[in-house]
Write an enzyme that holds these catalytic residues in place. Structure first.
Site, short mmCIF file in Angstrom:
data_model
loop_
_atom_site.label_atom_id
_atom_site.label_comp_id
_atom_site.label_asym_id
_atom_site.label_seq_id
_atom_site.Cartn_x
_atom_site.Cartn_y
_atom_site.Cartn_z
N LYS A 188 141.51 97.70 100.79
CA LYS A 188 141.15 99.07 101.24
C LYS A 188 140.12 99.77 100.75
O LYS A 188 139.74 99.75 99.76
CB LYS A 188 142.40 100.09 101.21
N HIS A 226 154.62 92.35 104.61
CA HIS A 226 154.46 93.43 103.64
C HIS A 226 155.36 93.22 102.48
O HIS A 226 155.29 93.44 101.40
CB HIS A 226 154.36 94.71 104.36
N ARG A 272 147.67 91.99 101.27
CA ARG A 272 148.09 92.62 102.42
C ARG A 272 147.82 91.42 103.44
O ARG A 272 146.95 90.71 103.35
CB ARG A 272 147.27 93.95 102.77
N TYR A 330 157.03 100.23 91.63
CA TYR A 330 158.10 98.87 91.20
C TYR A 330 158.84 98.81 90.06
O TYR A 330 159.99 98.01 90.06
CB TYR A 330 156.84 97.66 91.15
#
Length: 309
Positions: free
Chosen positions: A187, A255, A165, A290
């Site tokens: 995160k 991103h 990120r 994905y």
């Protein structure tokens, strides 16, 4: 939490504070998620207080019914809140009442009868392999200052070559940079180790050779022209320049390079769980999106190439 500050009595307010501390220190929610959860619960308490005509007490929460929650959700939807945000609101309420139950303070069945709003699955828009390579290679062409060009290329390379990120890339320090791996803080403060391929390592080394600043082990790796920590906005602007120069779609963002990293690995036979670890996803279901991206791209290629397509 300003909404709940006047909408609850002292005891309920103390429980809300304890819940937020638990989310932040024990469950380690990301700061923005923590802020959103607190705001959602505050709005719920303000809603209940308006119906009751006074501060919400523990006794009032014990009388909570499914109809009360539905009315609150209906009000939020009438304020043009989308399904994704409504799902987060419900998640915040469930988290708070689960906390109260774990603490032995309160148990309620009211939330069990509320269905989570259906959230539409939006597929991440990945660049093609050629587009991703062109994006990185063209960075040098848009900047006259060699060290700034090298810096931006290194950051963009980390997004595509390591799946980071933008916030993770800009948070890296010299100490996080090892010979062939990166220590990445994601995160919720979760740390993962990410392999560093030679091409990406070379862009970082080039930047460090050209950078006019002396960096200590704990200093942020990427700096602005005045020596401060590099702002993500500058990388976003660089990507906007690259989109214009290369004719890329508006979806080509920093991103999107991370999405491209995962999609291209999967397309080359990468293991889904390994990709999950590389991306720092807490749940495999997040990574599984994905597979849909890769299938969609495969079908598009099949339709374009097959004689009967």
């Amino acid at each position: 939490m300003t909404d709940s500050a006047f909408a609850t009595d002292d005891f309920v307010r103390s429980q809300i504070d304890a819940w937020l501390r638990d989310l932040g220190s024990v469950r380690r929610l990301a700061p923005k998620t923590l802020e959103a959860y607190g705001r959602d619960l505050g709005q719920f308490m303000a809603f209940l207080s308006g119906h009751m005509g006074g501060p919400v007490s523990l006794a009032a929460l014990k009388e909570l019914r499914g109809a009360d929650i539905r009315a609150f959700m209906a009000q939020r939807r009438s304020e043009s809140l989308g399904s994704r945000s409504l799902a987060r609101v419900l998640s915040a309420l469930k988290s708070f009442f689960s906390f109260l139950e774990r603490e032995g303070t309160l148990a309620t069945e009211a939330l069990n009868v509320i269905r989570t709003p259906k959230v539409p699955h939006s597929l991440p828009k990945a660049l093609t392999v050629v587009e991703a390579k062109r994006t990185i290679d063209a960075t040098n062409e848009l900047e006259d200052r060699p060290w700034v060009a090298a810096r931006d290329m290194a950051v963009i390379s980390l997004c595509y070559g390591a799946g980071l990120r933008i916030s993770e890339a800009l948070a890296l320090t010299r100490a996080d940079l090892e010979t062939d791996t990166l220590r990445v803080t994601g995160k919720g403060g979760k740390v993962r180790m990410v392999p560093l391929i030679a091409a990406v390592r070379q862009t970082i080394d080039t930047y460090l050779e050209l950078a006019p600043f002396k960096l200590g082990a704990d200093d942020n790796l990427f700096r602005g022209v005045r020596g401060g920590v590099l702002s993500p906005r500058l990388i976003q602007l660089r990507m906007a320049q690259l989109r214009s120069a290369l004719g890329l779609p508006p979806s080509a963002t920093p991103h999107a390079l991370r999405h491209s990293f995962a999609t291209h690995l999967l397309g080359k036979g990468g293991d889904l769980r390994a990709i999950q670890e590389l991306l720092g996803h807490a749940s495999l279901s997040t990574t599984q999106i994905y597979t849909a991206v890769d299938t969609e791209r495969l079908l598009e290629s099949y339709t374009n190439a097959h004689p009967r397509g």
